[in-house]
Design a protein around this motif. Structure first.
Motif, PDB file in Angstrom:
ATOM      1  N   LEU A 132       0.760  -1.502   0.004  1.00  0.00           N
ATOM      2  CA  LEU A 132      -0.169  -0.052   0.008  1.00  0.00           C
ATOM      3  C   LEU A 132       1.105   1.138  -0.183  1.00  0.00           C
ATOM      4  N   SER A 133       2.023   1.325   0.702  1.00  0.00           N
ATOM      5  CA  SER A 133       2.822   2.423   0.734  1.00  0.00           C
ATOM      6  C   SER A 133       3.475   2.654  -0.552  1.00  0.00           C
ATOM      7  N   LYS A 134       3.986   1.617  -1.254  1.00  0.00           N
ATOM      8  CA  LYS A 134       4.422   1.515  -2.662  1.00  0.00           C
ATOM      9  C   LYS A 134       3.352   2.114  -3.742  1.00  0.00           C
ATOM     10  N   ALA A 135       2.180   1.690  -3.481  1.00  0.00           N
ATOM     11  CA  ALA A 135       0.923   1.989  -4.298  1.00  0.00           C
ATOM     12  C   ALA A 135       0.691   3.797  -3.975  1.00  0.00           C
ATOM     13  N   ALA A 170       0.992   6.745  -6.905  1.00  0.00           N
ATOM     14  CA  ALA A 170      -0.136   7.373  -7.263  1.00  0.00           C
ATOM     15  C   ALA A 170       0.199   8.709  -7.246  1.00  0.00           C
ATOM     16  N   VAL A 171       1.009   9.198  -6.321  1.00  0.00           N
ATOM     17  CA  VAL A 171       1.379  10.642  -5.981  1.00  0.00           C
ATOM     18  C   VAL A 171       2.403  11.164  -7.100  1.00  0.00           C
ATOM     19  N   SER A 172       3.201  10.102  -7.481  1.00  0.00           N
ATOM     20  CA  SER A 172       4.356  10.522  -8.364  1.00  0.00           C
ATOM     21  C   SER A 172       3.547  10.620  -9.944  1.00  0.00           C
ATOM     22  N   LYS A 173       2.596   9.858 -10.062  1.00  0.00           N
ATOM     23  CA  LYS A 173       1.944  10.007 -11.499  1.00  0.00           C
ATOM     24  C   LYS A 173       1.498  11.359 -11.483  1.00  0.00           C
ATOM     25  N   VAL A 174       0.760  11.672 -10.618  1.00  0.00           N
ATOM     26  CA  VAL A 174       0.220  13.142 -10.660  1.00  0.00           C
ATOM     27  C   VAL A 174       1.037  14.252 -10.512  1.00  0.00           C
ATOM     28  N   ALA A 191       8.795  15.314  -4.632  1.00  0.00           N
ATOM     29  CA  ALA A 191       9.496  14.133  -4.105  1.00  0.00           C
ATOM     30  C   ALA A 191       9.311  14.128  -2.297  1.00  0.00           C
ATOM     31  N   ILE A 192       9.330  15.178  -1.893  1.00  0.00           N
ATOM     32  CA  ILE A 192       8.806  15.292  -0.327  1.00  0.00           C
ATOM     33  C   ILE A 192       7.623  14.725  -0.009  1.00  0.00           C
ATOM     34  N   LEU A 193       6.627  15.042  -0.869  1.00  0.00           N
ATOM     35  CA  LEU A 193       5.122  14.584  -0.523  1.00  0.00           C
ATOM     36  C   LEU A 193       5.212  13.280  -0.868  1.00  0.00           C
ATOM     37  N   VAL A 194       5.686  12.488  -1.834  1.00  0.00           N
ATOM     38  CA  VAL A 194       5.797  11.098  -2.061  1.00  0.00           C
ATOM     39  C   VAL A 194       6.306  10.305  -0.914  1.00  0.00           C
ATOM     40  N   ASN A 195       7.424  10.817  -0.484  1.00  0.00           N
ATOM     41  CA  ASN A 195       8.070  10.066   0.620  1.00  0.00           C
ATOM     42  C   ASN A 195       6.994  10.068   2.019  1.00  0.00           C
ATOM     43  N   PHE A 196       6.781  11.248   2.193  1.00  0.00           N
ATOM     44  CA  PHE A 196       5.847  11.525   3.471  1.00  0.00           C
ATOM     45  C   PHE A 196       4.649  10.603   3.536  1.00  0.00           C
ATOM     46  N   LEU A 197       3.886  10.877   2.413  1.00  0.00           N
ATOM     47  CA  LEU A 197       2.613   9.867   2.002  1.00  0.00           C
ATOM     48  C   LEU A 197       3.055   8.592   2.192  1.00  0.00           C
TER      49      LEU A 197
END
Length: 275
Positions: A38-41, A45-49, A53-59
């Protein structure tokens, strides 16, 4: 209790709890795998939109820790541990930590909003919380700016989130506003002709929107002329300095006076006999 009874009692307990222990271990292992997936998904998902990078790692980390916490509670429940009190204890600890870190959590929340809404990016020149500078780095708790004189300023995101943010780099082109004063004795047409010639011959000034040269104000000691031109944002300061220098040179050559503040003192002689 003899040895035989101890062994028998141990076998009974093993038979009774072994399935629960195995089930708890399976729940934990499977749950941990699910948490990673789920973390990878979430990261994907955030990377696709186009997420930062900060938001991707945080979420990604947030999803992993949240799912893992639920997995641990489920595993403990499988073992017969009363999870109600455990959850209440976690809630109380979270409340205490939240109160102790209220300022940090405010900066954290503001940092997340900055990353999501993107009022500025790394490399933009902004003014926020009373400080102007180029964005060097956007962190979860702070934003780091580099000032024009190369100082490093660290501003808490909470202060930026509650202040007006001016992004000077958001648009490609900027309007440059300049005011030049000339004497009341100088001809208006001559002054405007010189300013028009300077503007029309300058390579940095854009043709569209068209430049404007107007009589902006009849001041106390001068007639102020407004020069409004559009330039690329990277040429703003250079164009400002260049035009200002050209105006001084051309005014001097044409004999146009640039008024400056001055005080006239009048001395009166008093007749001694009258005094």
């Amino acid at each position: 209790m003899d040895t035989q009874e101890i062994i028998q009692r141990g076998q009974e307990l093993a038979i009774q709890f072994a399935p629960k222990i195995v089930a708890a271990i399976v729940i934990f292992i499977v749950g941990r795998i699910v948490a990673k997936l789920l973390s990878k998904a979430a990261r994907g998902a955030v990377s696709k939109v186009g997420g930062d990078a900060i938001l991707v790692n945080f979420l990604g980390n947030l999803v992993y820790m949240a799912v893992l916490a639920m997995v641990i509670v489920a595993s403990l429940g499988q073992l017969g541990v009363k999870t109600t009190s455990f959850i209440a204890m976690l809630g109380a600890a979270g409340l205490a930590i939240g109160l102790a870190l209220q300022g940090s959590l405010s900066n954290f929340a503001a940092g997340v909003l900055i990353v999501v809404l993107r009022p500025y990016r790394v490399g933009d020149f902004i003014e926020a919380a009373g400080v102007s500078g180029t964005v060097f780095e956007v962190q979860i708790f702070n934003t780091i700016l580099t000032t024009p004189d190369n100082k490093r300023v660290i501003i808490p995101n909470g202060q930026i989130g509650s202040s007006i943010i001016t992004n000077f780099s958001a648009n490609e082109n900027r309007r440059l506003d300049l005011i030049f004063g000339a004497s009341y004795e100088d001809n208006v047409g001559d002054v405007k002709a010189i300013l028009t010639d300077i503007v029309d011959s300058h390579e940095k000034i854009l043709e569209e929107p068209a430049p404007r040269i107007v009589v902006a104000e009849l001041a106390d000691s001068s007639v102020n002329y407004g020069v409004y031109v559009w330039v690329h944002r990277s040429d703003l300061l250079a164009t400002k300095f260049d035009i200002t220098e050209q105006v001084k040179r051309r005014f001097d050559e044409a004999g146009i006076t640039i008024p400056f503040p001055q005080i006239d003192s009048h001395v009166h002689t008093v007749n001694e006999k009258v005094a």
